[in-house]
Write a protein that holds these residues in place. Sequence first.
Motif, PDB file in Angstrom:
ATOM      1  N   VAL A 160      72.574 -49.072  -4.043  1.00 49.12           N
ATOM      2  CA  VAL A 160      71.347 -48.882  -4.807  1.00 49.12           C
ATOM      3  C   VAL A 160      70.432 -48.083  -3.883  1.00 49.12           C
ATOM      4  CG1 VAL A 160      69.352 -50.010  -5.860  1.00 49.12           C
ATOM      5  CG2 VAL A 160      71.636 -51.040  -6.086  1.00 49.12           C
ATOM      6  N   ILE A 161      69.952 -46.947  -4.365  1.00 56.75           N
ATOM      7  CA  ILE A 161      69.231 -46.009  -3.511  1.00 56.75           C
ATOM      8  C   ILE A 161      67.846 -45.724  -4.073  1.00 56.75           C
ATOM      9  CG2 ILE A 161      69.262 -43.672  -2.538  1.00 56.75           C
ATOM     10  CD1 ILE A 161      72.477 -43.995  -3.127  1.00 56.75           C
ATOM     11  N   ALA A 162      66.824 -46.032  -3.275  1.00 54.78           N
ATOM     12  CA  ALA A 162      65.448 -45.708  -3.643  1.00 54.78           C
ATOM     13  C   ALA A 162      65.115 -44.341  -3.071  1.00 54.78           C
ATOM     14  CB  ALA A 162      64.489 -46.758  -3.096  1.00 54.78           C
ATOM     15  N   THR A 163      64.675 -43.447  -3.924  1.00 50.16           N
ATOM     16  CA  THR A 163      64.292 -42.104  -3.488  1.00 50.16           C
ATOM     17  C   THR A 163      62.789 -42.060  -3.265  1.00 50.16           C
ATOM     18  OG1 THR A 163      63.877 -41.276  -5.722  1.00 50.16           O
ATOM     19  CG2 THR A 163      66.150 -41.113  -4.881  1.00 50.16           C
ATOM     20  N   GLY A 164      62.323 -40.984  -2.676  1.00 51.19           N
ATOM     21  CA  GLY A 164      60.890 -40.749  -2.585  1.00 51.19           C
ATOM     22  C   GLY A 164      60.397 -40.223  -3.926  1.00 51.19           C
ATOM     23  N   GLY A 165      59.117 -40.364  -4.175  1.00 49.44           N
ATOM     24  CA  GLY A 165      58.551 -39.947  -5.457  1.00 49.44           C
ATOM     25  C   GLY A 165      58.723 -38.475  -5.771  1.00 49.44           C
ATOM     26  N   GLY A 166      58.782 -37.649  -4.736  1.00 49.34           N
ATOM     27  CA  GLY A 166      58.879 -36.207  -4.951  1.00 49.34           C
ATOM     28  C   GLY A 166      60.279 -35.637  -4.927  1.00 49.34           C
ATOM     29  N   VAL A 167      61.285 -36.485  -4.913  1.00 49.43           N
ATOM     30  CA  VAL A 167      62.670 -36.004  -4.831  1.00 49.43           C
ATOM     31  C   VAL A 167      62.990 -35.017  -5.962  1.00 49.43           C
ATOM     32  CG1 VAL A 167      63.785 -37.865  -6.152  1.00 49.43           C
ATOM     33  CG2 VAL A 167      65.026 -36.757  -4.282  1.00 49.43           C
ATOM     34  N   VAL A 168      62.331 -35.163  -7.101  1.00 45.68           N
ATOM     35  CA  VAL A 168      62.636 -34.328  -8.267  1.00 45.68           C
ATOM     36  C   VAL A 168      62.022 -32.936  -8.202  1.00 45.68           C
ATOM     37  CG1 VAL A 168      63.022 -36.275  -9.831  1.00 45.68           C
ATOM     38  CG2 VAL A 168      60.715 -35.309  -9.602  1.00 45.68           C
ATOM     39  N   VAL A 169      61.153 -32.666  -7.231  1.00 47.73           N
ATOM     40  CA  VAL A 169      60.528 -31.340  -7.190  1.00 47.73           C
ATOM     41  C   VAL A 169      61.452 -30.277  -6.604  1.00 47.73           C
ATOM     42  CG1 VAL A 169      58.192 -32.321  -7.089  1.00 47.73           C
ATOM     43  CG2 VAL A 169      59.321 -31.613  -4.969  1.00 47.73           C
ATOM     44  N   THR A 170      62.529 -30.678  -5.969  1.00 48.16           N
ATOM     45  CA  THR A 170      63.513 -29.740  -5.417  1.00 48.16           C
ATOM     46  C   THR A 170      64.648 -29.606  -6.424  1.00 48.16           C
ATOM     47  OG1 THR A 170      62.948 -30.498  -3.186  1.00 48.16           O
ATOM     48  CG2 THR A 170      65.022 -29.266  -3.428  1.00 48.16           C
ATOM     49  N   PRO A 171      64.786 -28.431  -7.051  1.00 48.35           N
ATOM     50  CA  PRO A 171      65.793 -28.280  -8.114  1.00 48.35           C
ATOM     51  C   PRO A 171      67.199 -28.726  -7.720  1.00 48.35           C
ATOM     52  CG  PRO A 171      64.334 -26.382  -8.083  1.00 48.35           C
ATOM     53  CD  PRO A 171      63.979 -27.220  -6.877  1.00 48.35           C
ATOM     54  N   LYS A 172      67.613 -28.445  -6.498  1.00 50.63           N
ATOM     55  CA  LYS A 172      68.944 -28.849  -6.041  1.00 50.63           C
ATOM     56  C   LYS A 172      69.139 -30.360  -6.157  1.00 50.63           C
ATOM     57  CE  LYS A 172      71.952 -28.633  -1.983  1.00 50.63           C
ATOM     58  NZ  LYS A 172      72.102 -28.132  -0.604  1.00 50.63           N
ATOM     59  N   ASN A 173      68.080 -31.120  -5.916  1.00 47.82           N
ATOM     60  CA  ASN A 173      68.170 -32.579  -5.948  1.00 47.82           C
ATOM     61  C   ASN A 173      68.471 -33.111  -7.342  1.00 47.82           C
ATOM     62  OD1 ASN A 173      67.548 -32.470  -3.247  1.00 47.82           O
ATOM     63  ND2 ASN A 173      65.484 -33.270  -3.467  1.00 47.82           N
ATOM     64  N   LEU A 174      68.004 -32.413  -8.369  1.00 46.68           N
ATOM     65  CA  LEU A 174      68.249 -32.871  -9.741  1.00 46.68           C
ATOM     66  C   LEU A 174      69.749 -32.926 -10.018  1.00 46.68           C
ATOM     67  CD1 LEU A 174      65.414 -30.931 -11.619  1.00 46.68           C
ATOM     68  CD2 LEU A 174      65.400 -33.310 -10.833  1.00 46.68           C
ATOM     69  N   GLY A 175      70.472 -31.913  -9.576  1.00 46.99           N
ATOM     70  CA  GLY A 175      71.925 -31.890  -9.757  1.00 46.99           C
ATOM     71  C   GLY A 175      72.624 -32.965  -8.944  1.00 46.99           C
ATOM     72  N   ILE A 176      72.166 -33.159  -7.709  1.00 43.54           N
ATOM     73  CA  ILE A 176      72.756 -34.199  -6.857  1.00 43.54           C
ATOM     74  C   ILE A 176      72.579 -35.563  -7.513  1.00 43.54           C
ATOM     75  CG2 ILE A 176      72.622 -35.383  -4.628  1.00 43.54           C
ATOM     76  CD1 ILE A 176      71.650 -32.670  -3.429  1.00 43.54           C
ATOM     77  N   LEU A 177      71.375 -35.837  -7.997  1.00 42.75           N
ATOM     78  CA  LEU A 177      71.094 -37.122  -8.645  1.00 42.75           C
ATOM     79  C   LEU A 177      71.977 -37.310  -9.873  1.00 42.75           C
ATOM     80  CD1 LEU A 177      67.201 -37.076  -8.424  1.00 42.75           C
ATOM     81  CD2 LEU A 177      68.686 -38.765  -7.329  1.00 42.75           C
ATOM     82  N   LYS A 178      71.990 -36.316 -10.743  1.00 33.37           N
ATOM     83  CA  LYS A 178      72.696 -36.435 -12.017  1.00 33.37           C
ATOM     84  C   LYS A 178      74.193 -36.646 -11.804  1.00 33.37           C
ATOM     85  CE  LYS A 178      71.917 -36.544 -16.384  1.00 33.37           C
ATOM     86  NZ  LYS A 178      71.341 -37.765 -16.904  1.00 33.37           N
ATOM     87  N   GLU A 179      74.761 -35.937 -10.856  1.00 33.34           N
ATOM     88  CA  GLU A 179      76.195 -36.055 -10.601  1.00 33.34           C
ATOM     89  C   GLU A 179      76.531 -37.240  -9.706  1.00 33.34           C
ATOM     90  OE1 GLU A 179      78.585 -34.266 -12.132  1.00 33.34           O
ATOM     91  OE2 GLU A 179      76.887 -33.457 -13.260  1.00 33.34           O
ATOM     92  N   GLY A 180      75.539 -37.730  -8.969  1.00 34.57           N
ATOM     93  CA  GLY A 180      75.801 -38.735  -7.947  1.00 34.57           C
ATOM     94  C   GLY A 180      75.887 -40.167  -8.418  1.00 34.57           C
ATOM     95  N   GLY A 181      75.275 -40.476  -9.552  1.00 33.12           N
ATOM     96  CA  GLY A 181      75.275 -41.863 -10.002  1.00 33.12           C
ATOM     97  C   GLY A 181      74.385 -42.049 -11.211  1.00 33.12           C
ATOM     98  N   VAL A 182      74.081 -43.287 -11.501  1.00 31.11           N
ATOM     99  CA  VAL A 182      73.177 -43.598 -12.603  1.00 31.11           C
ATOM    100  C   VAL A 182      71.748 -43.431 -12.083  1.00 31.11           C
ATOM    101  CG1 VAL A 182      72.384 -45.363 -14.229  1.00 31.11           C
ATOM    102  CG2 VAL A 182      74.799 -45.248 -13.596  1.00 31.11           C
ATOM    103  N   VAL A 183      70.949 -42.674 -12.812  1.00 30.23           N
ATOM    104  CA  VAL A 183      69.584 -42.393 -12.396  1.00 30.23           C
ATOM    105  C   VAL A 183      68.620 -43.210 -13.254  1.00 30.23           C
ATOM    106  CG1 VAL A 183      67.829 -40.616 -12.040  1.00 30.23           C
ATOM    107  CG2 VAL A 183      70.266 -40.056 -11.717  1.00 30.23           C
ATOM    108  N   VAL A 184      67.833 -44.041 -12.592  1.00 29.72           N
ATOM    109  CA  VAL A 184      66.882 -44.915 -13.268  1.00 29.72           C
ATOM    110  C   VAL A 184      65.469 -44.464 -12.919  1.00 29.72           C
ATOM    111  CG1 VAL A 184      66.016 -47.274 -13.531  1.00 29.72           C
ATOM    112  CG2 VAL A 184      68.474 -46.864 -13.149  1.00 29.72           C
ATOM    113  N   TYR A 185      64.717 -44.108 -13.941  1.00 30.64           N
ATOM    114  CA  TYR A 185      63.321 -43.723 -13.768  1.00 30.64           C
ATOM    115  C   TYR A 185      62.458 -44.964 -13.923  1.00 30.64           C
ATOM    116  CZ  TYR A 185      58.830 -41.429 -15.139  1.00 30.64           C
ATOM    117  OH  TYR A 185      57.520 -41.024 -15.266  1.00 30.64           O
ATOM    118  N   LEU A 186      61.893 -45.426 -12.805  1.00 34.25           N
ATOM    119  CA  LEU A 186      60.925 -46.514 -12.846  1.00 34.25           C
ATOM    120  C   LEU A 186      59.566 -45.867 -13.105  1.00 34.25           C
ATOM    121  CD1 LEU A 186      61.999 -48.819  -9.872  1.00 34.25           C
ATOM    122  CD2 LEU A 186      62.596 -49.001 -12.293  1.00 34.25           C
ATOM    123  N   ARG A 187      59.080 -46.069 -14.316  1.00 31.34           N
ATOM    124  CA  ARG A 187      57.855 -45.402 -14.744  1.00 31.34           C
ATOM    125  C   ARG A 187      56.676 -46.366 -14.640  1.00 31.34           C
ATOM    126  NH1 ARG A 187      54.346 -44.508 -18.633  1.00 31.34           N
ATOM    127  NH2 ARG A 187      53.755 -42.379 -19.144  1.00 31.34           N
TER     128      ARG A 187
END
Length: 173
Positions: free
Chosen positions: A77-104
Amino acid sequence: MSERSFRVYLIGPMGAGKTSVGRSLALVLQKPFIDLDERIVMKSGMSIPEIFKKEGEAGFRTRETAALEDSLNFEAVIATGGGVVVTPKNLGILKEGGVVVYLRADVDTQYQRTLHDLNRPMIATDDPLARLKSIFKYRDPLYRSVADLIIDSGKMSVRECVSELKKKLTEFV
């Protein structure tokens, strides 16, 4: 989680509960917990504010992407920093890497939860509430674009979030 290894990424704004929920969820699921910000601090030997001061946000984001890539080596279970989504490359890593849960969490909740935290360089301004609003407006669509699940963590306790997540994650196993 079919072809993906068991990896749950928690994304969302500062103050959404990524670390608190992540630690508890990892215990319940009997998986390791990784906090990417903690890994960045450990590897760099600097606090996040120090990294921002010496290397700017761009330097921090480079370190963040490296830590995110490294997380692919773990089932956790991996907690990211709040700004991880501002780097386009990271979006692909997240999506392919596992289940992505947005804690809103809404901006008022974020403000209340981060009000006295001096370890938040993104809101170290004269008007942190206005800065939180601006960040949320920009990042919310990015979080949504990559999320497999959205949990309103601003309205729930850690225990309620974990319970809800445990139920919903069964769809991905």
